[in-house]
Design a protein around this motif. Structure first.
Motif, PDB file in Angstrom:
ATOM      1  N   ILE A  95       0.826  -1.223   0.000  1.00  0.00           N
ATOM      2  CA  ILE A  95       0.000   0.000   0.000  1.00  0.00           C
ATOM      3  C   ILE A  95       0.853   1.263   0.000  1.00  0.00           C
ATOM      4  O   ILE A  95       0.363   2.349   0.307  1.00  0.00           O
ATOM      5  N   GLY A  96       2.122   1.116  -0.356  1.00  0.00           N
ATOM      6  CA  GLY A  96       2.924   2.300  -0.667  1.00  0.00           C
ATOM      7  C   GLY A  96       3.724   2.889   0.475  1.00  0.00           C
ATOM      8  O   GLY A  96       4.291   3.981   0.326  1.00  0.00           O
ATOM      9  N   CYS A  97       3.789   2.211   1.610  1.00  0.00           N
ATOM     10  CA  CYS A  97       4.577   2.774   2.726  1.00  0.00           C
ATOM     11  C   CYS A  97       6.046   2.878   2.320  1.00  0.00           C
ATOM     12  O   CYS A  97       6.619   1.958   1.748  1.00  0.00           O
ATOM     13  N   GLN A  98       6.647   4.011   2.668  1.00  0.00           N
ATOM     14  CA  GLN A  98       8.101   4.161   2.460  1.00  0.00           C
ATOM     15  C   GLN A  98       8.862   3.925   3.753  1.00  0.00           C
ATOM     16  O   GLN A  98      10.036   3.593   3.734  1.00  0.00           O
ATOM     17  N   PHE A  99       8.178   4.157   4.878  1.00  0.00           N
ATOM     18  CA  PHE A  99       8.823   4.084   6.195  1.00  0.00           C
ATOM     19  C   PHE A  99       8.059   3.164   7.133  1.00  0.00           C
ATOM     20  O   PHE A  99       6.837   3.012   7.003  1.00  0.00           O
ATOM     21  N   VAL A 100       8.775   2.597   8.086  1.00  0.00           N
ATOM     22  CA  VAL A 100       8.127   1.913   9.214  1.00  0.00           C
ATOM     23  C   VAL A 100       8.873   2.313  10.484  1.00  0.00           C
ATOM     24  O   VAL A 100      10.091   2.161  10.570  1.00  0.00           O
ATOM     25  N   GLU A 101       8.127   2.829  11.424  1.00  0.00           N
ATOM     26  CA  GLU A 101       8.733   3.209  12.711  1.00  0.00           C
ATOM     27  C   GLU A 101       8.948   1.949  13.556  1.00  0.00           C
ATOM     28  O   GLU A 101       8.074   1.087  13.624  1.00  0.00           O
ATOM     29  N   ILE A 102      10.106   1.906  14.197  1.00  0.00           N
ATOM     30  CA  ILE A 102      10.445   0.738  15.012  1.00  0.00           C
ATOM     31  C   ILE A 102      10.979   1.224  16.360  1.00  0.00           C
ATOM     32  O   ILE A 102      11.758   2.177  16.416  1.00  0.00           O
ATOM     33  N   ASN A 103      10.586   0.515  17.427  1.00  0.00           N
ATOM     34  CA  ASN A 103      11.232   0.699  18.737  1.00  0.00           C
ATOM     35  C   ASN A 103      10.872   2.009  19.427  1.00  0.00           C
ATOM     36  O   ASN A 103      11.642   2.498  20.256  1.00  0.00           O
ATOM     37  N   HIS A 104       9.701   2.565  19.122  1.00  0.00           N
ATOM     38  CA  HIS A 104       9.305   3.748  19.891  1.00  0.00           C
ATOM     39  C   HIS A 104       9.163   3.364  21.365  1.00  0.00           C
ATOM     40  O   HIS A 104       8.792   2.247  21.701  1.00  0.00           O
ATOM     41  N   GLN A 105       9.442   4.324  22.242  1.00  0.00           N
ATOM     42  CA  GLN A 105       9.393   4.057  23.687  1.00  0.00           C
ATOM     43  C   GLN A 105       8.009   3.559  24.113  1.00  0.00           C
ATOM     44  O   GLN A 105       7.901   2.765  25.054  1.00  0.00           O
ATOM     45  N   GLU A 106       6.951   4.011  23.422  1.00  0.00           N
ATOM     46  CA  GLU A 106       5.608   3.529  23.803  1.00  0.00           C
ATOM     47  C   GLU A 106       5.419   2.070  23.419  1.00  0.00           C
ATOM     48  O   GLU A 106       4.723   1.319  24.105  1.00  0.00           O
ATOM     49  N   ARG A 107       6.035   1.624  22.334  1.00  0.00           N
ATOM     50  CA  ARG A 107       5.996   0.190  21.979  1.00  0.00           C
ATOM     51  C   ARG A 107       6.766  -0.613  23.026  1.00  0.00           C
ATOM     52  O   ARG A 107       6.387  -1.732  23.369  1.00  0.00           O
ATOM     53  N   ARG A 108       7.855  -0.059  23.505  1.00  0.00           N
ATOM     54  CA  ARG A 108       8.652  -0.765  24.520  1.00  0.00           C
ATOM     55  C   ARG A 108       7.875  -0.847  25.839  1.00  0.00           C
ATOM     56  O   ARG A 108       7.802  -1.890  26.467  1.00  0.00           O
ATOM     57  N   ARG A 109       7.243   0.277  26.210  1.00  0.00           N
ATOM     58  CA  ARG A 109       6.584   0.319  27.514  1.00  0.00           C
ATOM     59  C   ARG A 109       5.310  -0.513  27.551  1.00  0.00           C
ATOM     60  O   ARG A 109       5.049  -1.232  28.506  1.00  0.00           O
ATOM     61  N   TRP A 110       4.477  -0.386  26.507  1.00  0.00           N
ATOM     62  CA  TRP A 110       3.146  -0.999  26.565  1.00  0.00           C
ATOM     63  C   TRP A 110       3.063  -2.329  25.830  1.00  0.00           C
ATOM     64  O   TRP A 110       2.129  -3.095  26.048  1.00  0.00           O
ATOM     65  N   PHE A 111       3.983  -2.587  24.903  1.00  0.00           N
ATOM     66  CA  PHE A 111       3.849  -3.789  24.068  1.00  0.00           C
ATOM     67  C   PHE A 111       5.118  -4.630  24.062  1.00  0.00           C
ATOM     68  O   PHE A 111       5.345  -5.409  23.136  1.00  0.00           O
ATOM     69  N   SER A 112       5.942  -4.459  25.078  1.00  0.00           N
ATOM     70  CA  SER A 112       7.101  -5.326  25.312  1.00  0.00           C
ATOM     71  C   SER A 112       8.099  -5.375  24.158  1.00  0.00           C
ATOM     72  O   SER A 112       8.744  -6.402  23.947  1.00  0.00           O
ATOM     73  N   GLU A 113       8.186  -4.300  23.371  1.00  0.00           N
ATOM     74  CA  GLU A 113       9.240  -4.244  22.346  1.00  0.00           C
ATOM     75  C   GLU A 113      10.596  -4.291  23.030  1.00  0.00           C
ATOM     76  O   GLU A 113      10.784  -3.687  24.085  1.00  0.00           O
ATOM     77  N   THR A 114      11.521  -5.042  22.461  1.00  0.00           N
ATOM     78  CA  THR A 114      12.884  -5.101  23.005  1.00  0.00           C
ATOM     79  C   THR A 114      13.862  -4.778  21.882  1.00  0.00           C
ATOM     80  O   THR A 114      13.479  -4.741  20.705  1.00  0.00           O
ATOM     81  N   ASN A 115      15.122  -4.611  22.243  1.00  0.00           N
ATOM     82  CA  ASN A 115      16.130  -4.392  21.196  1.00  0.00           C
ATOM     83  C   ASN A 115      16.131  -5.552  20.214  1.00  0.00           C
ATOM     84  O   ASN A 115      16.332  -5.364  19.012  1.00  0.00           O
ATOM     85  N   GLU A 116      15.911  -6.769  20.730  1.00  0.00           N
ATOM     86  CA  GLU A 116      15.964  -7.947  19.864  1.00  0.00           C
ATOM     87  C   GLU A 116      14.782  -7.979  18.884  1.00  0.00           C
ATOM     88  O   GLU A 116      14.978  -8.162  17.678  1.00  0.00           O
ATOM     89  N   THR A 117      13.553  -7.769  19.381  1.00  0.00           N
ATOM     90  CA  THR A 117      12.408  -7.800  18.452  1.00  0.00           C
ATOM     91  C   THR A 117      12.489  -6.615  17.486  1.00  0.00           C
ATOM     92  O   THR A 117      12.125  -6.734  16.313  1.00  0.00           O
ATOM     93  N   ALA A 118      12.981  -5.487  17.980  1.00  0.00           N
ATOM     94  CA  ALA A 118      13.145  -4.326  17.088  1.00  0.00           C
ATOM     95  C   ALA A 118      14.142  -4.658  15.980  1.00  0.00           C
ATOM     96  O   ALA A 118      13.928  -4.310  14.810  1.00  0.00           O
ATOM     97  N   ASN A 119      15.207  -5.342  16.321  1.00  0.00           N
ATOM     98  CA  ASN A 119      16.205  -5.727  15.314  1.00  0.00           C
ATOM     99  C   ASN A 119      15.584  -6.646  14.254  1.00  0.00           C
ATOM    100  O   ASN A 119      15.818  -6.471  13.054  1.00  0.00           O
ATOM    101  N   TRP A 120      14.768  -7.606  14.689  1.00  0.00           N
ATOM    102  CA  TRP A 120      14.107  -8.485  13.705  1.00  0.00           C
ATOM    103  C   TRP A 120      13.217  -7.658  12.765  1.00  0.00           C
ATOM    104  O   TRP A 120      13.149  -7.911  11.565  1.00  0.00           O
ATOM    105  N   LYS A 121      12.509  -6.680  13.345  1.00  0.00           N
ATOM    106  CA  LYS A 121      11.607  -5.853  12.530  1.00  0.00           C
ATOM    107  C   LYS A 121      12.393  -4.981  11.542  1.00  0.00           C
ATOM    108  O   LYS A 121      11.966  -4.773  10.410  1.00  0.00           O
ATOM    109  N   ILE A 122      13.529  -4.469  11.993  1.00  0.00           N
ATOM    110  CA  ILE A 122      14.375  -3.644  11.105  1.00  0.00           C
ATOM    111  C   ILE A 122      14.789  -4.470   9.887  1.00  0.00           C
ATOM    112  O   ILE A 122      14.716  -3.999   8.738  1.00  0.00           O
TER     113      ILE A 122
END
Ligand code: G3H
Length: 269
Positions: A95-122
């Motif tokens: 659908i044309g996205c150029q960007f995806v935000e990863i590892n925002h502090q709110e994802r870390r705080r409320w949805f258990s994002e970690t450096n490791e899961t963020a790395n997989w997403k990157i």
């Protein structure tokens, strides 16, 4: 080594709407923003709507032949599979996205994002030919030594396994937790020190050419009062804004303020 077909230059200024805006509200915002920016060249502007408004955003921007860029606020690390409620990078690319935000502090705080899961997403975002906007930043105000150690560790964890050719397509957004949704942004002196550190760490890891190709954005309580001063800092390539850009005139005003900063005119390597 530099990236191919990068659609943006400096300053790069964007906002995440976080969990705000229905499709109708998104459309109203985009119409006004487009109107405000139509005679304004020199800045690259991006919007990160919620998943539900991405298609409407894409349709509007395409039909109005707009230079405004867009992307999503999150993604899953696998390209497909049994992950109820998740959205994959190929779906966002389609659908044309150029960007995806990863590892925002709110994802870390409320949805258990970690450096490791963020790395997989990157890796997933880059594999699907989009640019990750990688947030990073310390959680507390600390001494400089502790801040530097934290940022060095987090950056290396986030970029693990990333080759230089891929790294040239990332964007970093320095967003210390203590400055997000706060009364005040980080001080210009602190932002300058951190951005110089990030550029140095990127240069150590990838060499000067790739390091200079990576935009370094600052986010955390950016507003009309501080946008020009923050934009003036030599290693600040742009701004990432929350509350002050929830209305289109807020974002358009920040773009104008950033463009008034004398260092804003060049393009990122
Ligand atoms: O994504 C933007 C950041 O979380 C900053 O939010 P803020 O400008 O409301 O502090």
């Amino acid at each position: 080594m530099t990236s191919n077909n990068r659609p943006y230059g400096k300053p790069l200024i964007g906002t995440s709407w976080k969990m705000n805006k229905t499709n109708q509200e998104a459309l109203t915002y985009l119409q006004r923003l487009q109107e405000r920016l139509k005679d304004r060249s020199g800045a690259s502007v991006f919007i990160l709507p919620p998943f539900s408004a991405l298609s409407e955003t894409q349709r509007f921007l395409q039909e109005s032949d707009s230079p405004i860029l867009f992307g999503s606020q999150n993604v899953h690390w696998d390209d497909a599979g049994a992950f109820t409620g998740e959205v994959s990078a190929p779906m966002l690319k389609e659908i044309g996205c150029q960007f995806v935000e990863i590892n925002h502090q709110e994802r870390r705080r409320w949805f258990s994002e970690t450096n490791e899961t963020a790395n997989w997403k990157i890796h997933a975002v880059l594999r699907n030919n989009m640019s990750p906007i990688i947030c990073l930043g310390e959680e507390k105000r600390e001494t400089w030594d502790l801040t530097e150690a934290f940022l060095r560790y987090q950056l290396l964890q986030l970029l693990a396994g990333l080759e230089p050719a891929a790294a040239a397509n990332i964007i970093l957004a320095y967003e210390p937790l203590w400055a997000i949704g706060a009364a005040e942004a980080a001080s210009p002196a602190h932002v300058a020190q951190v951005h110089a550190l990030l550029r140095r760490l990127l240069t150590e890891k990838y060499g000067i050419t790739v390091a200079q190709a990576i935009p370094l954005l600052y986010g955390g309580s950016v507003n009309r009062q501080n946008a020009a001063e923050l934009s003036l800092l030599p290693e600040v390539d742009g701004l990432f804004v929350g509350r002050a850009a929830l209305e289109p005139d807020g974002l358009a005003d920040l773009v104008e303020l950033a463009l008034q900063a004398p260092s804003a005119a060049s393009s990122i390597a």
